[in-house]
Design an enzyme around this catalytic site. Structure first.
Site, PDB file in Angstrom:
ATOM      1  N   LYS A   1       0.690  -1.009  -0.162  1.00 25.57           N
ATOM      2  CA  LYS A   1      -0.041  -0.365   0.315  1.00 25.57           C
ATOM      3  C   LYS A   1       0.739   1.385   0.111  1.00 25.57           C
ATOM      4  O   LYS A   1       0.603   2.499  -0.884  1.00 25.57           O
ATOM      5  CB  LYS A   1      -1.053  -0.155   0.987  1.00 25.57           C
TER       6      LYS A   1
ATOM      7  N   SER B   1       1.973 -10.200  -1.308  1.00 25.00           N
ATOM      8  CA  SER B   1       1.313  -8.447  -0.677  1.00 25.00           C
ATOM      9  C   SER B   1       1.197  -7.857   0.251  1.00 25.00           C
ATOM     10  O   SER B   1       1.670  -6.675   0.125  1.00 25.00           O
ATOM     11  CB  SER B   1      -0.179  -7.933  -1.361  1.00 25.00           C
TER      12      SER B   1
ATOM     13  N   GLU C   1      -9.496   6.279   3.395  1.00 26.34           N
ATOM     14  CA  GLU C   1     -10.549   4.815   4.271  1.00 26.34           C
ATOM     15  C   GLU C   1      -9.083   3.791   3.897  1.00 26.34           C
ATOM     16  O   GLU C   1      -8.283   3.446   3.729  1.00 26.34           O
ATOM     17  CB  GLU C   1     -11.666   4.052   2.529  1.00 26.34           C
TER      18      GLU C   1
HETATM   19  C1  LIG Z   1      -1.556  -6.850   2.858  1.00 31.34           C
HETATM   20  C2  LIG Z   1      -3.439  -6.996   1.755  1.00 31.34           C
HETATM   21  N1  LIG Z   1      -3.097  -7.434   0.311  1.00 31.34           N
HETATM   22  C3  LIG Z   1      -3.662  -6.870  -0.042  1.00 31.34           C
HETATM   23  C4  LIG Z   1      -5.549  -6.331  -0.026  1.00 31.34           C
HETATM   24  C5  LIG Z   1      -6.432  -6.161  -0.845  1.00 31.34           C
HETATM   25  O1  LIG Z   1      -6.124  -4.804  -1.829  1.00 31.34           O
HETATM   26  P1  LIG Z   1      -5.865  -4.097  -2.539  1.00 31.34           P
HETATM   27  O2  LIG Z   1      -6.906  -5.231  -3.635  1.00 31.34           O
HETATM   28  O3  LIG Z   1      -5.738  -3.027  -3.485  1.00 31.34           O
HETATM   29  O4  LIG Z   1      -4.283  -4.059  -3.384  1.00 31.34           O
HETATM   30  C6  LIG Z   1      -4.591  -5.469   1.533  1.00 31.34           C
HETATM   31  C7  LIG Z   1      -5.576  -4.389   2.015  1.00 31.34           C
HETATM   32  O5  LIG Z   1      -6.306  -4.005   2.843  1.00 31.34           O
HETATM   33  C8  LIG Z   1      -3.767  -5.393   2.068  1.00 31.34           C
HETATM   34  O6  LIG Z   1      -3.597  -5.419   3.687  1.00 31.34           O
END
Ligand SMILES: Cc1ncc(COP(=O)(O)O)c(C=O)c1O
Length: 394
Positions: free
Chosen positions: A89, A377, A111
């Protein structure tokens, strides 16, 4: 086939800017300036320096040897969990805070669902000395408590969203309401590839650093820039957009987007938007949306706060409609088992959002010489209490 946004802000049939009149000047200001600002050499320099020295980029592309042996294929993990603050993020919040500063804004709102975007926003606000208000659903405040404490420690005010399912959708509604009331001094840092144009394109561009790095790292490790598969979880879709971005036009690279099936796609408690959704408008964008026959938004559910959203970004709706990406839905239980397996096999405890992406390894058969990149992620620290309850780790 074109996968980039067009001049009107659409990906095929999806996207656009469906916004209240009060927000028109803000969105228009952003639309007219975001490409100009991000193309300025001084912006590029500041953005890259912060990504390197503050975020810790490039993140490693790690060959997961034991996991690869287990699934008889070559699995690489793109370690976004090693970014400062623990998830992808922050790539986006660094970019947007630099835009906000150049637009002369003094107050930042955002948000958050899992709290990762909230933490990343509070972090860059502390870094730049700007006021910061984060909206978060009441349920998410409970299940992601460590991130709430982090936001407060970083100087942000955390305001609970108490309507609807008290999760990400409701927090976004509150943030938009705040923006309508404070259009002059406030900049809204949206945390995913959702919202009115130009947000989906802008956020995708900031996250595109992920696939840019994957290409260079694969070239070094495998002698090719192109993997056979890229797999990423999708809440709104920003980590997936970043991991897919530089491969969109290379149709030999298979893209797999992983959604949350919650307690099962047909259970009534799910967030599997691509399967259950129809075209609709949410948070300023025309996209696939879970809704009732008369168009009321269906309350979503997932064990992971970051995937608990009834829509997906317009790019992903387009990738689904054109079949450029394959969409797979993973249940809570499947994700939790995969989170456990990654922890024990590679010594990496993933965020529960990310754990959904790993569950694809049990759904699809890969060839031994396939190069499979999974976008890791985020880290699981924020999810420990959910892991503790689920696996009875007391
Ligand atoms: C670690 C992690 N992966 C994925 C997501 C999903 O968001 P996005 O689809 O925008 O990557 C989030 C959302 O808070 C997250 O914290």
């Amino acid at each position: 086939m074109n996968y980039q946004v067009d001049e009107k802000g659409f990906y095929g049939e999806f996207g656009g800017a469906f916004i209240p009149e009060m927000l028109y000047p803000n969105i228009e200001e952003l639309r007219l300036n975001y490409l100009k600002i991000t193309a300025e050499p001084s912006f590029k320099k500041e953005f890259m320096e912060l990504l390197v020295d503050y975020v810790g980029r490039p993140t490693p592309l790690y060959f997961a040897k034991r996991l690869s042996e287990q699934y008889n294929t070559k699995i690489y993990l793109k370690r976004e969990d090693l970014c400062h603050t623990g998830a992808h993020k922050i790539n986006n919040t660094i970019g947007q805070i630099l835009i906000a500063k150049r637009l002369g804004k003094t107050r930042i709102i955002a948000e958050t669902g899992a709290g990762q975007h909230g933490v990343a926003t509070a972090t860059v606000c502390a870094l730049m000395g700007l006021e910061c208000v984060i909206y978060m659903g009441e349920i998410d405040i409970k299940r992601q408590a460590p991130n709430v404490a982090r936001m407060k420690m970083l100087g942000a005010e955390v305001r609970p969203a108490t309507s609807g399912s008290k999760t990400l959708k409701d927090a976004t509604n509150e943030a938009i309401r705040d923006w309508i009331n404070n259009p002059e001094n406030t900049y809204y840092i949206i945390g995913s590839v959702v919202g009115p144009h130009p947000y989906p394109d802008m956020v995708a561009r900031f996250q595109a650093v992920i696939s840019e790095e994957i290409k260079a790292q694969l070239e070094e490790k495998e002698g090719t820039e192109f993997p056979d598969y890229v797999i990423a979880c999708v809440g709104g879709g920003s980590n997936a957009a970043g991991a897919f971005y530089h491969f969109l036009e290379d149709e030999n690279v298979n893209l797999i987007a992983v959604e949350a099936a919650g307690k099962g796609v047909e259970s009534g408690e799910s967030a599997a938007t691509s399967i259950l959704g129809k075209m609709g408008i949410i948070h300023g964008s025309k996209t696939l949306l879970m809704q009732s026959n008369d168009g009321q938004i269906t309350e979503p559910y997932s064990i992971s706060a970051g995937l608990d959203y009834p829509g997906v970004g317009p790019l992903h709706s387009h990738l689904h409609q054109t079949k450029r990406a394959e969409f797979i839905a993973i249940t809570d239980d499947e994700a939790m088992q995969s989170g456990w397996e990654l922890s024990q096999t590679e010594g990496i405890i993933p965020a529960i959002e990310t754990a959904h992406a790993f569950a694809v390894l049990n759904k699809k058969q890969f060839e031994p010489n396939n190069i499979v990149v999974i976008n890791l992620s985020g880290r699981g620290d924020k999810d420990l209490s959910t892991y503790i309850d689920y696996f009875n780790l007391r």
